[in-house]
Motif scaffolding. Structure first.
Motif, PDB file in Angstrom:
ATOM      1  N   THR A   1       1.159   6.536  -6.836  1.00 34.09           N
ATOM      2  CA  THR A   1       0.060   7.449  -7.167  1.00 34.09           C
ATOM      3  C   THR A   1       0.531   8.900  -7.082  1.00 34.09           C
ATOM      4  OG1 THR A   1      -1.634   5.909  -6.456  1.00 34.09           O
ATOM      5  CG2 THR A   1      -2.221   8.240  -6.433  1.00 34.09           C
ATOM      6  N   LEU A   2       1.267   9.215  -6.004  1.00 33.30           N
ATOM      7  CA  LEU A   2       1.750  10.590  -5.831  1.00 33.30           C
ATOM      8  C   LEU A   2       2.647  10.991  -6.998  1.00 33.30           C
ATOM      9  CD1 LEU A   2       2.508  11.004  -2.008  1.00 33.30           C
ATOM     10  CD2 LEU A   2       0.618  11.928  -3.376  1.00 33.30           C
ATOM     11  N   VAL A   3       3.550  10.080  -7.391  1.00 34.21           N
ATOM     12  CA  VAL A   3       4.470  10.396  -8.493  1.00 34.21           C
ATOM     13  C   VAL A   3       3.687  10.633  -9.787  1.00 34.21           C
ATOM     14  CG1 VAL A   3       6.260   9.442 -10.000  1.00 34.21           C
ATOM     15  CG2 VAL A   3       6.471   9.213  -7.518  1.00 34.21           C
ATOM     16  N   MET A   4       2.725   9.717 -10.060  1.00 31.63           N
ATOM     17  CA  MET A   4       1.932   9.863 -11.292  1.00 31.63           C
ATOM     18  C   MET A   4       1.203  11.204 -11.319  1.00 31.63           C
ATOM     19  SD  MET A   4       0.109   6.262 -12.242  1.00 31.63           S
ATOM     20  CE  MET A   4      -0.386   5.734 -10.620  1.00 31.63           C
ATOM     21  N   VAL A   5       0.528  11.505 -10.190  1.00 34.27           N
ATOM     22  CA  VAL A   5      -0.275  12.732 -10.148  1.00 34.27           C
ATOM     23  C   VAL A   5       0.621  13.963 -10.216  1.00 34.27           C
ATOM     24  CG1 VAL A   5      -1.823  14.117  -8.730  1.00 34.27           C
ATOM     25  CG2 VAL A   5      -2.201  11.660  -8.956  1.00 34.27           C
ATOM     26  N   ALA A   6       1.716  13.937  -9.445  1.00 28.43           N
ATOM     27  CA  ALA A   6       2.577  15.119  -9.393  1.00 28.43           C
ATOM     28  C   ALA A   6       3.207  15.394 -10.759  1.00 28.43           C
ATOM     29  CB  ALA A   6       3.660  14.939  -8.336  1.00 28.43           C
ATOM     30  N   ALA A   7       3.730  14.333 -11.385  1.00 25.66           N
ATOM     31  CA  ALA A   7       4.412  14.551 -12.662  1.00 25.66           C
ATOM     32  C   ALA A   7       3.442  15.019 -13.734  1.00 25.66           C
ATOM     33  CB  ALA A   7       5.103  13.263 -13.104  1.00 25.66           C
TER      34      ALA A   7
ATOM     35  N   LEU B   1       0.841  -1.215   0.000  1.00 28.02           N
ATOM     36  CA  LEU B   1       0.000   0.000   0.000  1.00 28.02           C
ATOM     37  C   LEU B   1       0.872   1.259   0.000  1.00 28.02           C
ATOM     38  CD1 LEU B   1      -2.962  -0.822   2.426  1.00 28.02           C
ATOM     39  CD2 LEU B   1      -3.125  -0.168   0.014  1.00 28.02           C
ATOM     40  N   TRP B   2       1.903   1.231   0.811  1.00 22.62           N
ATOM     41  CA  TRP B   2       2.822   2.376   0.912  1.00 22.62           C
ATOM     42  C   TRP B   2       3.438   2.671  -0.455  1.00 22.62           C
ATOM     43  CZ3 TRP B   2       3.819   6.442   3.599  1.00 22.62           C
ATOM     44  CH2 TRP B   2       5.059   7.071   3.504  1.00 22.62           C
ATOM     45  N   GLN B   3       3.943   1.599  -1.077  1.00 26.59           N
ATOM     46  CA  GLN B   3       4.566   1.759  -2.397  1.00 26.59           C
ATOM     47  C   GLN B   3       3.539   2.277  -3.411  1.00 26.59           C
ATOM     48  OE1 GLN B   3       7.830   1.472  -2.962  1.00 26.59           O
ATOM     49  NE2 GLN B   3       7.281   2.353  -4.946  1.00 26.59           N
TER      50      GLN B   3
ATOM     51  N   THR C   1     -10.543  -5.515   3.525  1.00 30.88           N
ATOM     52  CA  THR C   1      -9.680  -4.634   4.317  1.00 30.88           C
ATOM     53  C   THR C   1      -8.831  -3.762   3.401  1.00 30.88           C
ATOM     54  OG1 THR C   1      -9.438  -6.624   5.654  1.00 30.88           O
ATOM     55  CG2 THR C   1      -8.268  -4.646   6.386  1.00 30.88           C
ATOM     56  N   VAL C   2      -8.249  -4.416   2.366  1.00 32.71           N
ATOM     57  CA  VAL C   2      -7.405  -3.654   1.432  1.00 32.71           C
ATOM     58  C   VAL C   2      -8.255  -2.610   0.710  1.00 32.71           C
ATOM     59  CG1 VAL C   2      -6.033  -3.796  -0.657  1.00 32.71           C
ATOM     60  CG2 VAL C   2      -5.750  -5.511   1.133  1.00 32.71           C
ATOM     61  N   MET C   3      -9.416  -3.035   0.262  1.00 32.42           N
ATOM     62  CA  MET C   3     -10.306  -2.119  -0.433  1.00 32.42           C
ATOM     63  C   MET C   3     -10.601  -0.886   0.432  1.00 32.42           C
ATOM     64  SD  MET C   3     -11.577  -1.837  -3.324  1.00 32.42           S
ATOM     65  CE  MET C   3     -12.634  -2.681  -4.465  1.00 32.42           C
ATOM     66  N   THR C   4     -10.952  -1.159   1.698  1.00 30.89           N
ATOM     67  CA  THR C   4     -11.278  -0.078   2.628  1.00 30.89           C
ATOM     68  C   THR C   4     -10.068   0.838   2.833  1.00 30.89           C
ATOM     69  OG1 THR C   4     -12.661  -1.714   3.732  1.00 30.89           O
ATOM     70  CG2 THR C   4     -12.370   0.410   4.845  1.00 30.89           C
ATOM     71  N   ALA C   5      -8.904   0.216   2.966  1.00 34.45           N
ATOM     72  CA  ALA C   5      -7.690   1.006   3.201  1.00 34.45           C
ATOM     73  C   ALA C   5      -7.412   1.919   2.008  1.00 34.45           C
ATOM     74  CB  ALA C   5      -6.499   0.075   3.437  1.00 34.45           C
ATOM     75  N   VAL C   6      -7.569   1.382   0.783  1.00 36.32           N
ATOM     76  CA  VAL C   6      -7.322   2.196  -0.413  1.00 36.32           C
ATOM     77  C   VAL C   6      -8.290   3.375  -0.466  1.00 36.32           C
ATOM     78  CG1 VAL C   6      -7.504   2.218  -2.916  1.00 36.32           C
ATOM     79  CG2 VAL C   6      -6.278   0.367  -1.783  1.00 36.32           C
TER      80      VAL C   6
ATOM     81  N   GLY D   1       0.172   0.526 -11.922  1.00 40.18           N
ATOM     82  CA  GLY D   1       0.603   0.595 -10.545  1.00 40.18           C
ATOM     83  C   GLY D   1      -0.194   1.650  -9.808  1.00 40.18           C
ATOM     84  N   GLY D   2       0.181   1.878  -8.549  1.00 43.28           N
ATOM     85  CA  GLY D   2      -0.531   2.876  -7.778  1.00 43.28           C
ATOM     86  C   GLY D   2      -1.696   2.274  -7.016  1.00 43.28           C
ATOM     87  N   LEU D   3      -2.413   3.128  -6.303  1.00 44.43           N
ATOM     88  CA  LEU D   3      -3.472   2.670  -5.403  1.00 44.43           C
ATOM     89  C   LEU D   3      -4.596   1.957  -6.145  1.00 44.43           C
ATOM     90  CD1 LEU D   3      -3.579   5.806  -3.070  1.00 44.43           C
ATOM     91  CD2 LEU D   3      -2.912   3.479  -2.400  1.00 44.43           C
ATOM     92  N   GLY D   4      -4.917   2.415  -7.330  1.00 46.62           N
ATOM     93  CA  GLY D   4      -5.991   1.799  -8.099  1.00 46.62           C
ATOM     94  C   GLY D   4      -5.654   0.346  -8.429  1.00 46.62           C
ATOM     95  N   ASP D   5      -4.402   0.123  -8.770  1.00 48.76           N
ATOM     96  CA  ASP D   5      -3.909  -1.208  -9.104  1.00 48.76           C
ATOM     97  C   ASP D   5      -4.094  -2.161  -7.921  1.00 48.76           C
ATOM     98  OD1 ASP D   5      -2.602  -3.095 -10.685  1.00 48.76           O
ATOM     99  OD2 ASP D   5      -0.679  -2.645  -9.700  1.00 48.76           O
ATOM    100  N   VAL D   6      -3.680  -1.695  -6.738  1.00 52.50           N
ATOM    101  CA  VAL D   6      -3.805  -2.518  -5.526  1.00 52.50           C
ATOM    102  C   VAL D   6      -5.276  -2.807  -5.245  1.00 52.50           C
ATOM    103  CG1 VAL D   6      -3.448  -2.553  -3.027  1.00 52.50           C
ATOM    104  CG2 VAL D   6      -1.660  -1.670  -4.550  1.00 52.50           C
ATOM    105  N   ALA D   7      -6.109  -1.799  -5.391  1.00 50.32           N
ATOM    106  CA  ALA D   7      -7.528  -1.979  -5.101  1.00 50.32           C
ATOM    107  C   ALA D   7      -8.130  -3.034  -6.020  1.00 50.32           C
ATOM    108  CB  ALA D   7      -8.274  -0.646  -5.259  1.00 50.32           C
ATOM    109  N   ILE D   8      -7.752  -3.000  -7.305  1.00 53.40           N
ATOM    110  CA  ILE D   8      -8.312  -3.958  -8.256  1.00 53.40           C
ATOM    111  C   ILE D   8      -7.781  -5.362  -7.978  1.00 53.40           C
ATOM    112  CG2 ILE D   8      -8.370  -4.655 -10.700  1.00 53.40           C
ATOM    113  CD1 ILE D   8      -9.946  -2.258 -10.564  1.00 53.40           C
ATOM    114  N   ARG D   9      -6.466  -5.449  -7.835  1.00 53.24           N
ATOM    115  CA  ARG D   9      -5.867  -6.789  -7.745  1.00 53.24           C
ATOM    116  C   ARG D   9      -6.187  -7.491  -6.434  1.00 53.24           C
ATOM    117  NH1 ARG D   9       0.031  -7.246  -8.613  1.00 53.24           N
ATOM    118  NH2 ARG D   9       0.230  -4.981  -8.659  1.00 53.24           N
ATOM    119  N   TYR D  10      -6.131  -6.745  -5.337  1.00 45.86           N
ATOM    120  CA  TYR D  10      -6.349  -7.415  -4.040  1.00 45.86           C
ATOM    121  C   TYR D  10      -7.766  -7.199  -3.543  1.00 45.86           C
ATOM    122  CZ  TYR D  10      -1.353  -7.909  -4.298  1.00 45.86           C
ATOM    123  OH  TYR D  10      -0.112  -8.228  -4.711  1.00 45.86           O
ATOM    124  N   GLY D  11      -8.206  -6.000  -3.602  1.00 52.63           N
ATOM    125  CA  GLY D  11      -9.521  -5.706  -3.052  1.00 52.63           C
ATOM    126  C   GLY D  11     -10.639  -6.327  -3.867  1.00 52.63           C
TER     127      GLY D  11
END
Ligand SMILES: Nc1ncnc2c1ncn2[C@@H]1O[C@H](COP(=O)(O)OP(=O)(O)O)[C@@H](O)[C@H]1O
Ligand SMILES: [Mg+2]
Lengths: 217, 376
Positions: free
Chosen positions: A16-22, A9-11, A187-192, A170-180
């Motif tokens: 996500t921050l890098v994608m949005v910022a850039a 999640l941290w990664q 839990t992962v879904m909620t955390a994202v 990658g990023g938060l959306g990726d984690v939400a789809i793959r795990y959540g």
């Protein structure tokens, strides 16, 4: 949640921050000049070029009309050309920037148009050249609106970056789809979702504060 | 009172600090005329838009001498702003030319135009101050964009803020100021480049009467002390009477009449001028105004307004010429630009229709107000 998941999640959050910022950086660097051009190149503007103005305006509208998810796929060849790959954080930045730039340009354009024509006239009457009018009148006077518009752009980009995750960015959306979603890990879904909400609130708060400071003058 | 200490180094205009008068030789920046003159030669302006064309100015010929306070009046849409704005080329004439300080301005390139605009200040009805800049930054802007060294800008801004009475407000933002103070900033910004001409488009129209008087006083001071030509538009005739030396009356893009204010206001020749002046002379007592009729009935009194510039009217001669009892309703003397203009309203009981003709031999302007029935 396992420590690995927290790491993941941290990664993902960082990605996500890098994608949005850039891509937000690109949206400002390209979108703001675009907005200035659209405002000043109209038939009554200070850099009149009505024909180019119409062409650019139509182009901007074209990009704005394409949904982000379609753009994401349609831009794959271009993305490969620019970044050499079509997956990962850097590959996602291309479609994100391409979608955010015209969006931000239109919002900034509205703020720039709201600058009173009388101010431009006053600047001309005191011997300002056109570049002085950009630097001393249009940009500073429209700044609160531009910052507010940038906040809106950032928030909608956080959403879009999660969508990019769905196609392997990658990023938060990726984690939400793959795990959540695919592994039903609530839990992962909620955390994202919690992280995304916190991120959006933070951005909105910072933007609102900046605008309030600017408007207080 | 104004504590002027102008001392220009980079500027063609220098000021004699002792008398606060410009030094003439140094002011003549261009050949062919004193600084601060404007001449219009057959200036026409046509606006074209989707909704059709409007001829805002129609062959205007006019000369504005250096050092005057020149008023432009006319009803809304008469072309006042269009005319004023041709002086610094915010508006380009469709034909004809505008000559500033002996130099036709239509041929100026971008650099020439910027230089011209630095010799012409302008203030606006809604002040047009930059909200993102402090008072000091607003006033400094004309110098900053002209490349004047920073070390010189500071003192000159202070100087001109002192001139307009805003020493203490240098570091506040315009939104914190009253209307009158905002216009003072506008004036400071217009004067900081030491122009020879100041253009004012309805500069007091957004101000309350008190602030209006203060700003007019400031403009007059600036004109007297610095010798700056002031061209001003207003819809308030009292403003013209208060400070202008000359006036032009525009009507549908043409000059209805022009001349010294004391003459144009004292003896208006054109219907447009009289219509504009009407509010100034709406001085009929209320009870009489309520009973006013436009048609003559038996035994009604004729109400006349008599205006005479210069010489006083002989009352005995008036009664004699009228051939009927004359009652004095009201009388007074207006001072227009230092000249006395007598003004009286008389009622002539049972007057013959030709009485106005007979009174005209006495001189002065005679205007029929109407009839008032004897006693109803
Ligand atoms: N930019 C413009 N485009 C079209 N018509 C204009 C424009 N500016 C002024 N006009 C028209 O020209 C006429 C004169 O306007 P203006 O000079 O502003 O008059 P005034 O200042 O005496 O009220 C009016 O009929 C006005 O509608
Ligand atoms: Mg006007």
């Amino acid at each position: 949640m396992s420590p690995q998941m927290i790491d993941r999640l941290w990664q993902a959050g960082l990605d996500t921050l890098v994608m949005v910022a850039a891509s937000a950086g690109i949206a400002v660097l390209v979108g703001l000049p675009l907005a200035l051009f659209l405002v000043t190149s109209g038939p009554r503007g200070i850099f009149p070029a009505p024909r180019t103005n119409r062409v650019i305006g139509t182009l901007v509208n074209g990009f704005r009309a394409v949904p982000f998810i379609v753009l994401l796929v349609a831009l794959i060849p271009f993305t490969r050309l620019v970044t050499g790959t079509t997956i990962g954080v850097w590959a996602a930045i291309v479609p994100l920037a391409v979608s955010a730039t015209p969006f931000f340009a239109r919002i900034a354009e509205v703020s720039l148009r709201e600058v009173d024509a009388g101010l431009i006239e006053a600047a001309q009457s005191i011997g300002c050249r056109r570049r002085h009018i950009l630097a001393h009148v249009l940009l500073p006077e429209a700044l609160p609106g531009i910052v507010a518009g940038f906040t809106i752009t950032l928030v909608s980009m956080i959403g879009a970056s999660a969508m990019a995750g769905a196609v392997g960015a990658g990023g938060l959306g990726d984690v939400a789809i793959r795990y959540g979603y695919q592994r039903f890990d609530t839990t992962v879904m909620t955390a994202v979702i919690a992280i995304l909400i916190a991120l959006v609130c933070l951005v909105q708060l910072a933007g609102d504060t900046a605008v309030r400071r600017l408007r207080a003058r | 009172m104004l504590g002027l200490a102008f001392h220009g180094i980079h500027d063609p205009v220098r000021w004699d600090t002792a008398s606060a008068r410009p030094i003439p030789a140094a002011r003549t920046a261009t050949a062919g005329g004193a600084a601060g003159t404007v001449r219009f030669e057959a200036v026409s302006k046509t606006y074209r838009s989707a909704s059709g064309t409007v001829q805002a100015l129609d062959a205007i010929d006019l000369a504005i001498p250096a050092g005057t306070i020149f008023g432009i009046i006319g009803r809304s849409g008469a072309g006042k702003s269009s005319l004023l704005r041709t002086i610094n080329r915010l508006e380009e004439p469709t034909s004809g030319r505008v000559i500033v300080d002996g130099e036709p301005i239509e041929a100026l390139d971008a650099d020439g135009l910027v230089a011209l605009r630095r010799r012409i200040g302008m203030i606006f009805q809604h002040f047009n101050l930059l909200s993102a800049k402090t008072v000091r930054q607003n006033v400094a802007l004309p110098l900053a964009v002209a490349g004047v060294p920073k070390a010189e800008i500071g003192p000159r801004v202070d100087e001109v803020l002192r001139l307009v009475g805003l020493e203490g407000k240098a570091d506040v933002y315009p939104s914190r100021l009253s209307g009158g103070q905002k216009q003072r900033v506008g004036i400071a910004r217009a004067l900081v480049t030491r122009p020879a001409i100041l253009l004012c488009d309805e500069a007091t129209s957004a101000l309350d009467p008190e602030a209006t008087l203060a700003i007019l006083g400031l403009l007059r001071d600036i004109n007297r002390r610095l010798g700056i030509t002031i061209v001003l538009i207003t819809h308030e005739m009292s403003v013209i009477r208060e400070i202008c030396s000359d006036v032009v009356v525009l009507e549908r893009g043409r000059i209805a009449e022009t001349g010294p204010v004391w003459r144009v206001f004292g003896q208006p020749e054109h219907a447009a001028t009289r219509a504009l002046l009407e509010p100034l002379s709406r001085d009929l007592p209320e009870d009489l105004a309520a009973r006013l009729r436009s048609d003559r009935t038996a035994g009604a009194s004729l109400l006349l307004r008599i205006t005479c510039a210069g010489e006083a009217l002989d009352l005995a001669a008036l009664t004699g010429a009228a051939g009927a009892p004359v009652r004095l309703i009201q009388a007074g003397i207006d001072r227009i630009q230092g000249r006395a203009v007598g003004r009286m309203i008389v009622a002539i009981a049972g007057a013959a229709p030709e009485v106005e003709e007979r009174l005209r031999v006495l001189g002065g302007e005679i205007e029929r107000i109407g009839y008032v029935a004897a006693d109803d």
